[in-house]
Structure formats: C-alpha cells, structure tokens
Design a protein around this motif. Structure first.
Motif, PDB file in Angstrom:
ATOM      1  N   GLN A 176       0.822  -1.198   0.000  1.00  0.00           N
ATOM      2  CA  GLN A 176       0.000   0.000   0.000  1.00  0.00           C
ATOM      3  C   GLN A 176       0.861   1.255   0.000  1.00  0.00           C
ATOM      4  N   ALA A 177       1.937   1.230   0.783  1.00  0.00           N
ATOM      5  CA  ALA A 177       2.835   2.389   0.821  1.00  0.00           C
ATOM      6  C   ALA A 177       3.485   2.621  -0.539  1.00  0.00           C
ATOM      7  N   ALA A 178       3.906   1.534  -1.203  1.00  0.00           N
ATOM      8  CA  ALA A 178       4.515   1.673  -2.530  1.00  0.00           C
ATOM      9  C   ALA A 178       3.510   2.238  -3.529  1.00  0.00           C
ATOM     10  N   ARG A 179       2.252   1.801  -3.418  1.00  0.00           N
ATOM     11  CA  ARG A 179       1.231   2.311  -4.327  1.00  0.00           C
ATOM     12  C   ARG A 179       0.980   3.802  -4.089  1.00  0.00           C
ATOM     13  N   LEU A 180       0.939   4.207  -2.832  1.00  0.00           N
ATOM     14  CA  LEU A 180       0.728   5.619  -2.522  1.00  0.00           C
ATOM     15  C   LEU A 180       1.889   6.474  -3.016  1.00  0.00           C
ATOM     16  N   VAL A 181       3.116   5.966  -2.862  1.00  0.00           N
ATOM     17  CA  VAL A 181       4.280   6.704  -3.347  1.00  0.00           C
ATOM     18  C   VAL A 181       4.227   6.849  -4.868  1.00  0.00           C
ATOM     19  N   SER A 182       3.842   5.771  -5.553  1.00  0.00           N
ATOM     20  CA  SER A 182       3.750   5.831  -7.014  1.00  0.00           C
ATOM     21  C   SER A 182       2.695   6.836  -7.460  1.00  0.00           C
ATOM     22  N   GLU A 183       1.547   6.829  -6.785  1.00  0.00           N
ATOM     23  CA  GLU A 183       0.493   7.780  -7.138  1.00  0.00           C
ATOM     24  C   GLU A 183       0.940   9.212  -6.870  1.00  0.00           C
ATOM     25  N   GLU A 184       1.651   9.428  -5.753  1.00  0.00           N
ATOM     26  CA  GLU A 184       2.130  10.772  -5.436  1.00  0.00           C
ATOM     27  C   GLU A 184       3.156  11.251  -6.453  1.00  0.00           C
ATOM     28  N   GLN A 185       4.026  10.337  -6.891  1.00  0.00           N
ATOM     29  CA  GLN A 185       5.018  10.717  -7.895  1.00  0.00           C
ATOM     30  C   GLN A 185       4.349  11.076  -9.216  1.00  0.00           C
ATOM     31  N   GLN A 186       3.324  10.328  -9.575  1.00  0.00           N
ATOM     32  CA  GLN A 186       2.617  10.637 -10.819  1.00  0.00           C
ATOM     33  C   GLN A 186       1.906  11.982 -10.720  1.00  0.00           C
ATOM     34  N   GLN A 187       1.318  12.260  -9.556  1.00  0.00           N
ATOM     35  CA  GLN A 187       0.647  13.542  -9.387  1.00  0.00           C
ATOM     36  C   GLN A 187       1.644  14.698  -9.427  1.00  0.00           C
ATOM     37  N   GLN A 188       2.815  14.512  -8.803  1.00  0.00           N
ATOM     38  CA  GLN A 188       3.834  15.557  -8.830  1.00  0.00           C
ATOM     39  C   GLN A 188       4.365  15.781 -10.240  1.00  0.00           C
ATOM     40  N   ALA A 189       4.386  14.720 -11.032  1.00  0.00           N
ATOM     41  CA  ALA A 189       4.857  14.851 -12.415  1.00  0.00           C
ATOM     42  C   ALA A 189       3.780  15.410 -13.335  1.00  0.00           C
ATOM     43  N   GLY A 190       2.595  15.661 -12.787  1.00  0.00           N
ATOM     44  CA  GLY A 190       1.517  16.205 -13.591  1.00  0.00           C
ATOM     45  C   GLY A 190       0.800  15.181 -14.434  1.00  0.00           C
ATOM     46  N   VAL A 191       0.965  13.888 -14.120  1.00  0.00           N
ATOM     47  CA  VAL A 191       0.304  12.835 -14.887  1.00  0.00           C
ATOM     48  C   VAL A 191      -0.978  12.450 -14.166  1.00  0.00           C
ATOM     49  N   PRO A 192      -2.139  12.669 -14.756  1.00  0.00           N
ATOM     50  CA  PRO A 192      -3.389  12.330 -14.069  1.00  0.00           C
ATOM     51  C   PRO A 192      -3.550  10.817 -13.932  1.00  0.00           C
ATOM     52  N   LEU A 193      -4.194  10.429 -12.864  1.00  0.00           N
ATOM     53  CA  LEU A 193      -4.455   9.009 -12.624  1.00  0.00           C
ATOM     54  C   LEU A 193      -5.807   8.674 -13.245  1.00  0.00           C
ATOM     55  N   LEU A 194      -5.769   8.046 -14.399  1.00  0.00           N
ATOM     56  CA  LEU A 194      -6.993   7.752 -15.126  1.00  0.00           C
ATOM     57  C   LEU A 194      -7.131   6.257 -15.351  1.00  0.00           C
ATOM     58  N   THR A 195      -8.355   5.796 -15.358  1.00  0.00           N
ATOM     59  CA  THR A 195      -8.672   4.413 -15.704  1.00  0.00           C
ATOM     60  C   THR A 195      -9.898   4.404 -16.593  1.00  0.00           C
ATOM     61  N   GLY A 196     -10.015   3.389 -17.413  1.00  0.00           N
ATOM     62  CA  GLY A 196     -11.168   3.280 -18.301  1.00  0.00           C
ATOM     63  C   GLY A 196     -10.801   2.566 -19.580  1.00  0.00           C
ATOM     64  N   THR A 197     -11.655   2.699 -20.581  1.00  0.00           N
ATOM     65  CA  THR A 197     -11.477   2.015 -21.864  1.00  0.00           C
ATOM     66  C   THR A 197     -11.745   2.991 -23.008  1.00  0.00           C
ATOM     67  N   ILE A 198     -10.922   2.943 -24.026  1.00  0.00           N
ATOM     68  CA  ILE A 198     -11.138   3.774 -25.209  1.00  0.00           C
ATOM     69  C   ILE A 198     -12.131   3.078 -26.143  1.00  0.00           C
ATOM     70  N   VAL A 199     -13.084   3.846 -26.625  1.00  0.00           N
ATOM     71  CA  VAL A 199     -14.014   3.377 -27.658  1.00  0.00           C
ATOM     72  C   VAL A 199     -13.635   4.082 -28.952  1.00  0.00           C
ATOM     73  N   LEU A 200     -13.382   3.300 -30.004  1.00  0.00           N
ATOM     74  CA  LEU A 200     -12.838   3.855 -31.244  1.00  0.00           C
ATOM     75  C   LEU A 200     -13.747   3.534 -32.416  1.00  0.00           C
ATOM     76  N   ASN A 201     -14.008   4.579 -33.256  1.00  0.00           N
ATOM     77  CA  ASN A 201     -14.753   4.415 -34.508  1.00  0.00           C
ATOM     78  C   ASN A 201     -13.958   5.075 -35.629  1.00  0.00           C
TER      79      ASN A 201
END
Length: 247
Positions: A116-141
């Motif tokens: 859990q601590a490693a996951r929180l650190v990874s999320e914090e690093q991504q937020q500091q780098a300006g990378v949003p934490l997104l999940t989902g699926t792309i629908v393409l046409n």
C-alpha cells in the motif's frame, strides 16, 4: 467401614493425580523449534527468566510456570503451563501452532502495508509529475472520409485523457507493417474525441490500414482496421466513363 475407606481413599487420590501427572509428562515443543518454524528470532531475557520471540511486526514473551504470555502490547492465556527443561521453555503443541500462525499473519500484514505504501508513493510521484491518474477504456470508430485520402476518427475515453492515434499500413504479405503517422488528441470534458487523419503515404488501393488508439497506462487501448479504396469509391462520375478521361 474402616477397611472400605482404606481402599477407596487411595484410589480416589490416584484418580485426581493422574491428569496432573499426564500434564507434567507431556513432552511439549521447545520454543527454539517454534522459532525456527515461525522464522522468529529467539533470545533469552535473563532478568525475567523468559524467552522472547521476535520478528517483523511481532514480539512474544513466554515465561516458564506462567500461563499468561505477552503478544506485542496485549496478553494471552495458554491452557498448558510452559515449563523450563533442558535449557529451553517447552510449550504445548496448541500454543506452538498458534505462535506460528501469529508470525505468518504479522508477515502478511507487513507485506500488505508495504504494498500500500509503494502504491501511494507511485500515485504521489505521478501527481507531482503532472500525470493524471486515469482508468477506463477507449471506444474507437474509424471510417473513410468521403472525398479525401483521410480517415474520420471518433471515439470516447476518460474525460480529458490524452489519446494517441497511430496509423500502420499493411502493403504486402512480404513486408512488415509500416508506420504512417502518429496524432496526439485530448478527450473533452465529456470524454469524446474526434479528428480527421490523413492516410498518407499509403494510397495503394486494397492495402490495409490499422488504427491504434492508446492513452495512459490505466486506460485500455482500442484498434480498428479498414481497406484503402478510392476517395469517392462507388461514385460514377463523367471522367470515369471514358478510358484515360478523354471524351
């Protein structure tokens, strides 16, 4: 009556002492053995004549002749009194099994905390780098754009997610797929995106174009494939009625 008492009283005392004798003669399990099986550190506490078993997230203290033993900041009770013999403290098999289970639970708890601590650190690093934490699926046409050597690309992704559209061409069974172009888009607040993407430089009729839409690691990509036809395929125009366009 007196002879009867002389016979019954010794038998009664023998029956009462039998469980105690059995308990005393029970071999038990030495704490040194328990420590090895539970992967705990074994150490004597000379000041209190006790044995301490310690490991990640767990400290136990067992004293000979005392049914109460310490587990971290609490106390527990064992039915069989630990006893000192052969330079070690012997405990019941039930208590030995319980100590091993406590050690395994402590290790599992520590591992879960570290993950859990490693996951929180990874999320914090991504937020500091300006990378949003997104999940989902792309629908393409994807569909050919009538009247142009281009494709109309539409779809949906997580809101405001970056979307990269990559075009690959299959020109021949003997040639690996060729990279045509990459186009970076951004989904709108409603998650929708749209773009007109040229198919250059693949103008070869009946070749195949593969369209791949990707985003951040938490977003599932999508792909599509279509065949290259004429820009106005299916239209019978005057210039198509005469060979070479001469009329």
């Amino acid at each position: 009556m007196r002879p009867y008492r002389q016979v019954v009283l010794p038998v009664f005392c023998l029956l009462l002492s039998a469980p105690c004798a059995a308990a005393v003669t029970e071999p038990g399990v030495p704490l040194a053995t328990v420590a090895r099986e539970a992967h705990l550190e074994y150490s004597w506490l000379a000041a209190t004549r006790a044995v301490q078993l310690s490991g990640p997230g767990l400290v136990l203290v067992v004293r000979p002749g005392d049914n109460v033993y310490e587990v971290d900041d609490r106390v527990e009770v064992t039915a069989v009194t630990p006893r000192y013999t052969s330079n070690d403290i012997y405990v019941s098999q039930t208590l030995a099994t319980h100590i091993i289970q406590l050690a395994r639970q402590a290790v599992a708890f520590i591992s879960a905390q570290e993950a859990q601590a490693a996951r929180l650190v990874s999320e914090e690093q991504q937020q500091q780098a300006g990378v949003p934490l997104l999940t989902g699926t792309i629908v393409l046409n994807v569909s050919p754009l009538q009247g142009a050597e281009a494709l109309l690309v539409t779809g949906a992704a997580p809101p405001l997610a970056p979307v990269r559209v990559t075009l690959l061409a299959t020109l021949s069974s003997e040639i690996p797929n060729v990279l045509l172009s990459r186009h970076d888009l951004t989904a709108g607040p409603d998650g929708k995106f749209q773009a007109i993407v040229p198919i250059a430089s693949d103008f070869a009729r009946n070749s195949f174009i593969h369209v791949l839409a990707t985003s951040l690691p938490g977003v599932i990509s999508a792909s599509a494939q279509l065949q290259v036809h004429a820009p106005n395929d299916g239209i019978n125009a005057p210039l198509d009625a005469f060979p070479g366009g001469i009329w």
